[in-house]
Design an enzyme around this catalytic site. Structure first.
Site, PDB file in Angstrom:
ATOM      1  N   ASP A   1       0.774  -1.459   0.151  1.00  0.00           N
ATOM      2  CA  ASP A   1       0.015  -0.078   0.065  1.00  0.00           C
ATOM      3  C   ASP A   1       0.829   1.235   0.029  1.00  0.00           C
ATOM      4  O   ASP A   1       1.773   1.243   0.815  1.00  0.00           O
ATOM      5  CB  ASP A   1      -0.925  -0.039   1.364  1.00  0.00           C
ATOM      6  CG  ASP A   1      -2.077   0.341   1.048  1.00  0.00           C
ATOM      7  OD1 ASP A   1      -2.387   1.628   0.327  1.00  0.00           O
ATOM      8  OD2 ASP A   1      -3.253  -0.443   1.121  1.00  0.00           O
TER       9      ASP A   1
ATOM     10  N   ASP B   1      -3.132   4.671  -2.284  1.00  0.00           N
ATOM     11  CA  ASP B   1      -4.298   5.110  -1.510  1.00  0.00           C
ATOM     12  C   ASP B   1      -4.680   6.486  -1.900  1.00  0.00           C
ATOM     13  O   ASP B   1      -3.703   7.497  -2.263  1.00  0.00           O
ATOM     14  CB  ASP B   1      -3.718   5.219  -0.085  1.00  0.00           C
ATOM     15  CG  ASP B   1      -5.040   5.594   0.903  1.00  0.00           C
ATOM     16  OD1 ASP B   1      -5.896   4.670   0.662  1.00  0.00           O
ATOM     17  OD2 ASP B   1      -4.719   6.270   1.647  1.00  0.00           O
TER      18      ASP B   1
ATOM     19  N   GLU C   1      -6.481   3.827  -6.092  1.00  0.00           N
ATOM     20  CA  GLU C   1      -7.742   4.154  -5.266  1.00  0.00           C
ATOM     21  C   GLU C   1      -8.156   5.519  -5.692  1.00  0.00           C
ATOM     22  O   GLU C   1      -7.558   6.433  -5.320  1.00  0.00           O
ATOM     23  CB  GLU C   1      -7.559   3.890  -3.868  1.00  0.00           C
ATOM     24  CG  GLU C   1      -9.025   3.715  -3.195  1.00  0.00           C
ATOM     25  CD  GLU C   1      -9.033   4.230  -1.887  1.00  0.00           C
ATOM     26  OE1 GLU C   1     -10.113   3.983  -1.162  1.00  0.00           O
ATOM     27  OE2 GLU C   1      -8.266   4.894  -1.390  1.00  0.00           O
TER      28      GLU C   1
ATOM     29  N   HIS D   1     -11.380  -3.747   2.642  1.00  0.00           N
ATOM     30  CA  HIS D   1     -11.383  -3.101   4.086  1.00  0.00           C
ATOM     31  C   HIS D   1     -12.023  -2.080   4.394  1.00  0.00           C
ATOM     32  O   HIS D   1     -12.231  -1.670   5.700  1.00  0.00           O
ATOM     33  CB  HIS D   1     -10.052  -2.941   4.499  1.00  0.00           C
ATOM     34  CG  HIS D   1      -9.013  -1.929   4.038  1.00  0.00           C
ATOM     35  ND1 HIS D   1      -8.993  -1.815   2.519  1.00  0.00           N
ATOM     36  CD2 HIS D   1      -8.603  -0.761   4.410  1.00  0.00           C
ATOM     37  CE1 HIS D   1      -8.490  -0.467   2.164  1.00  0.00           C
ATOM     38  NE2 HIS D   1      -8.423   0.096   3.341  1.00  0.00           N
ATOM     39  N   ASP D   2     -12.451  -1.092   3.523  1.00  0.00           N
ATOM     40  CA  ASP D   2     -13.490   0.000   3.726  1.00  0.00           C
ATOM     41  C   ASP D   2     -14.993  -0.160   3.348  1.00  0.00           C
ATOM     42  O   ASP D   2     -15.817   0.606   3.793  1.00  0.00           O
ATOM     43  CB  ASP D   2     -12.946   1.094   2.523  1.00  0.00           C
ATOM     44  CG  ASP D   2     -11.665   1.561   2.868  1.00  0.00           C
ATOM     45  OD1 ASP D   2     -11.231   1.732   4.093  1.00  0.00           O
ATOM     46  OD2 ASP D   2     -10.901   2.125   1.993  1.00  0.00           O
TER      47      ASP D   2
HETATM   48  O1  TEU Z   1      -9.785   5.286   1.707  1.00  0.00           O
HETATM   49  C1  TEU Z   1     -10.409   6.421   0.774  1.00  0.00           C
HETATM   50  C2  TEU Z   1     -11.917   6.713   1.108  1.00  0.00           C
HETATM   51  O2  TEU Z   1     -12.468   7.379   0.676  1.00  0.00           O
HETATM   52  C3  TEU Z   1     -12.153   5.811   2.593  1.00  0.00           C
HETATM   53  O3  TEU Z   1     -11.936   6.895   3.505  1.00  0.00           O
HETATM   54  C4  TEU Z   1     -13.653   5.635   2.811  1.00  0.00           C
HETATM   55  O4  TEU Z   1     -13.671   4.619   3.700  1.00  0.00           O
HETATM   56  C5  TEU Z   1     -14.519   5.324   1.495  1.00  0.00           C
HETATM   57  O5  TEU Z   1     -14.967   6.565   0.943  1.00  0.00           O
HETATM   58  C6  TEU Z   1     -15.555   4.316   1.848  1.00  0.00           C
HETATM   59  O6  TEU Z   1     -16.726   5.095   2.422  1.00  0.00           O
HETATM   60  C7  TEU Z   1      -8.527   5.108   1.949  1.00  0.00           C
HETATM   61  C8  TEU Z   1      -8.173   3.579   2.717  1.00  0.00           C
HETATM   62  O7  TEU Z   1      -8.610   2.578   1.971  1.00  0.00           O
HETATM   63  C9  TEU Z   1      -8.841   4.033   4.242  1.00  0.00           C
HETATM   64  O8  TEU Z   1      -8.729   2.733   4.780  1.00  0.00           O
HETATM   65  C10 TEU Z   1      -8.115   5.089   4.722  1.00  0.00           C
HETATM   66  O9  TEU Z   1      -8.977   5.171   5.871  1.00  0.00           O
HETATM   67  C11 TEU Z   1      -8.192   6.469   3.817  1.00  0.00           C
HETATM   68  O10 TEU Z   1      -7.670   6.077   2.453  1.00  0.00           O
HETATM   69  C12 TEU Z   1      -7.141   7.395   4.447  1.00  0.00           C
HETATM   70  O11 TEU Z   1      -5.831   6.916   4.025  1.00  0.00           O
END
Ligand code: TEU
Length: 590
Positions: free
Chosen positions: A101, A218, A272, A344-345
């Site tokens: 990541d 990310d 992402e 994971h989100d």
């Molecule tokens: O996620 C980006 C993001 O937009 C997420 O915060 C959010 O969870 C998503 O919109 C779903 O609702 C990335 C990572 O994958 C996340 O785990 C981190 O918290 C975030 O960036 C900050 O680094």
């Protein structure tokens, strides 16, 4: 040729490992790198080609590792650099590649760069902070983050953080505001500063030299913020997003980043990109990304007005429209897509897109059918290969995810809700912790994940949903994933074939063909608990057909006899057949 140029990362199946929840080797309740090494054979048996490892770097874990304190060190709880070296060796020995990541929109506020940035502002007389000892007293880190002067009561603009509250924090010691699009503990790097970019490329190069096979990047489309920091539309859920998503210099940054680092190695990357459109994707791919994660299908169940706060009923036709448009506007245009349903989100895929109750096994298999036969590189979130489900949250004390906790806190403060009872359904449907609960290896204590106390509760359904049972049962979701993954290796049409949607208006069946040269794959998925009849539309010509795989095995329901639902061994009949609830079939037509 269809599907563009051939590439290993188009043929690969990616498996996502969330380290704190995968496997704990030392009994502290937190998964770790030696725990992943213990499962290297497991990954090999499943047949995946690439592991995407969520952040394992040193971090105070305000956002589960997306707040990095040291990019070149491993978090103590996860192990050591030597453990990591062992991991990459064990994976590579099994022909499994490893992508890491890359979190460079922001760092932790405990990162040395941020500490120095604060100190240098103080040294320059901007505030009261004492300057600490420095190896290089000439270096100036003031411009490494996004700092702004201003009245302590009046942030520089109205942008909000993704997890709620203002995107600005006033640093009393420095006497300035700093920007953070996520938590206060995640200050945004200033990408306009070439020194920041060089430092990021150095770090990427360091990992590439360690032998990694690429990066998942990310929130990579947030790097560029307009210099003037204009206010955003105050009614938006994420205020300011029209300015910082796909900002003014994003193309230049992505091109530079990939040219300076990844292009010199045989790698894959996936960006992402929250809020991205196919048009953005095409530009980013031109600029050097291999593919992106967009968010359109995971926003279908968000309300148009109330966003996170109301579950929206969505229709299968909308889901099909999203994937079909991305295929047409990205893959047909020479780009490539990443196919994912969860990560994971996001909540567990079988709870969100399938039926985690009566039809858990069939619907998990149908989602797998789609995920692994759609055109694009498929990403499997750990645990989805056994059909893990959402967690039955009962109280606020179980909610650790800062995004969900932040929203609930804000909702309470704003008087929108009174107690957990008012949001239980939303937390259950949406919390990012749903997919972060420990992987269920056995039906034993803590699902065999740890001998200690797990950092996040284990889902009580591990008594019946676990790897050991799934591997012992030939009809399990696990075996089905494994068979599908193996099929991709045997049939180039699954990777490279053109995608064409059939029956766009059908509300239960998602059917499509994939065509490469004189082979056609016909994929028919029943996304519902009814028993619709599939009829092959005119224009799909073939002489022979073979049922390659199906959720209900080689046995198919008697063709076209609506009353007779008994499975028979009758030959597969792709022109017209009845589907059982959540049944899918994949035919090879030639
Ligand atoms: O996620 C980006 C993001 O937009 C997420 O915060 C959010 O969870 C998503 O919109 C779903 O609702 C990335 C990572 O994958 C996340 O785990 C981190 O918290 C975030 O960036 C900050 O680094």
């Amino acid at each position: 040729m269809s599907g563009g140029e051939r590439a290993w990362w188009k043929e690969a199946v990616v498996y996502q490992i969330y380290p704190q929840s995968f496997n704990d080797s030392d009994g502290d309740g937190i998964g770790d790198i030696p725990g992943i090494v213990e499962k290297a054979d497991y990954l090999d048996d499943l047949g995946v080609d690439v592991v995407w490892l969520n952040p394992v770097y040193d971090s105070p874990h305000a956002d589960n590792g997306y707040d990095i304190r040291d990019y070149r060190a491993i978090l103590d709880e996860f192990g050591t650099m030597a453990d990591w070296e062992r991991l990459i060796e064990e994976l590579h020995d099994r022909d499994i590649r490893l992508i890491m990541d890359l979190v460079v929109n922001h760092t932790s506020d405990e990162h040395d760069w941020f500490l120095r940035s604060r100190e240098d502002h103080a040294r320059a007389g901007d505030g009261d902070l004492e300057s600490g000892d420095r190896d290089d007293p000439d270096a100036d880190y003031r411009d490494w983050y996004v700092w702004r002067d201003g009245d302590p009561d009046d942030p520089p603009n109205n942008w909000t953080g993704a997890f709620g509250g203002s995107a600005w924090t006033y640093d009393e010691d420095v006497g300035k505001w700093y920007l953070h699009l996520f938590l206060e503990k995640q200050p945004d790097l200033n990408w306009k500063n070439p020194e920041v970019r060089e430092a990021v490329y150095d770090m990427m190069e360091w990992w590439l030299e360690e032998g990694i096979d690429g990066f998942r990047m990310d929130v990579i489309n947030l790097l560029s913020k307009p210099q003037s920091l204009p206010d955003g539309d105050p009614d938006d859920e994420w205020v300011g997003h029209e300015h910082f998503i796909d900002g003014p210099r994003i193309d230049e940054y992505l091109t530079e980043l990939t040219e300076r680092t990844l292009d010199n190695y045989d790698t894959m990357n996936v960006g992402e990109c929250v809020g991205a459109t196919p048009e953005h994707a095409r530009r980013y791919i031109d600029g050097g990304l291999d593919m992106i994660f967009h968010f359109e299908h995971v926003r279908l169940d968000w309300d148009e007005e109330d966003g996170w706060w109301r579950l929206r009923d969505w229709d299968l036709t909308e889901f099909k429209e999203v994937f079909t448009r991305w295929d047409r506007e990205v893959a047909d245009e020479g780009g490539w897509n990443a196919t994912y349903l969860g990560n994971h989100d996001q909540p567990r895929i079988v709870s969100r897109f399938g039926d985690d109750d009566q039809h858990r096994v069939a619907s998990a298999k149908t989602l797998a059918t789609f995920l692994l036969t759609m055109r694009g590189t498929p990403y499997i979130m750990q645990g989805d290969e056994i059909g893990m489900t959402n967690y039955p949250f009962e109280s606020m004390s179980e909610v650790i995810d800062p995004q969900t906790a932040g929203r609930v806190r804000e909702g309470m403060a704003a008087g929108r809700i009174d107690s957990f009872d008012d949001v239980r359904h939303l937390v259950r449907a949406r919390s990012r912790d749903n997919a972060r609960t420990p992987v269920q290896w056995t039906d034993g204590e803590h699902a065999g994940f740890t001998e200690g106390d797990p950092w996040l509760p284990v889902n009580p359904d591990h008594a019946s949903v676990n790897v050991a049972d799934a591997r012992a049962d030939e009809d399990s979701v696990w075996h089905y994933y494994r068979d599908l993954i193996a099929l991709r290796d045997d049939h180039a049409v699954i990777v490279y074939g053109d995608y064409d949607l059939l029956l766009p208006d059908h509300r239960e069946i998602y059917a499509y063909t994939r065509t490469l040269d004189d082979e056609t794959l016909l994929v028919v998925c029943n996304f519902d608990d009814g028993t619709p009849t599939f009829e092959l539309p005119d224009g799909v010509a073939f002489e022979e057909s073979e049922l390659l795989i199906g959720t209900h095995g080689g046995e198919v329901a008697a063709a076209a006899t609506a009353t007779d639902r008994e499975p028979t061994d009758a030959p597969a009949a792709p022109e017209r057949f009845d589907l059982r609830p959540w049944e899918s079939r994949v035919y090879l037509l030639s």
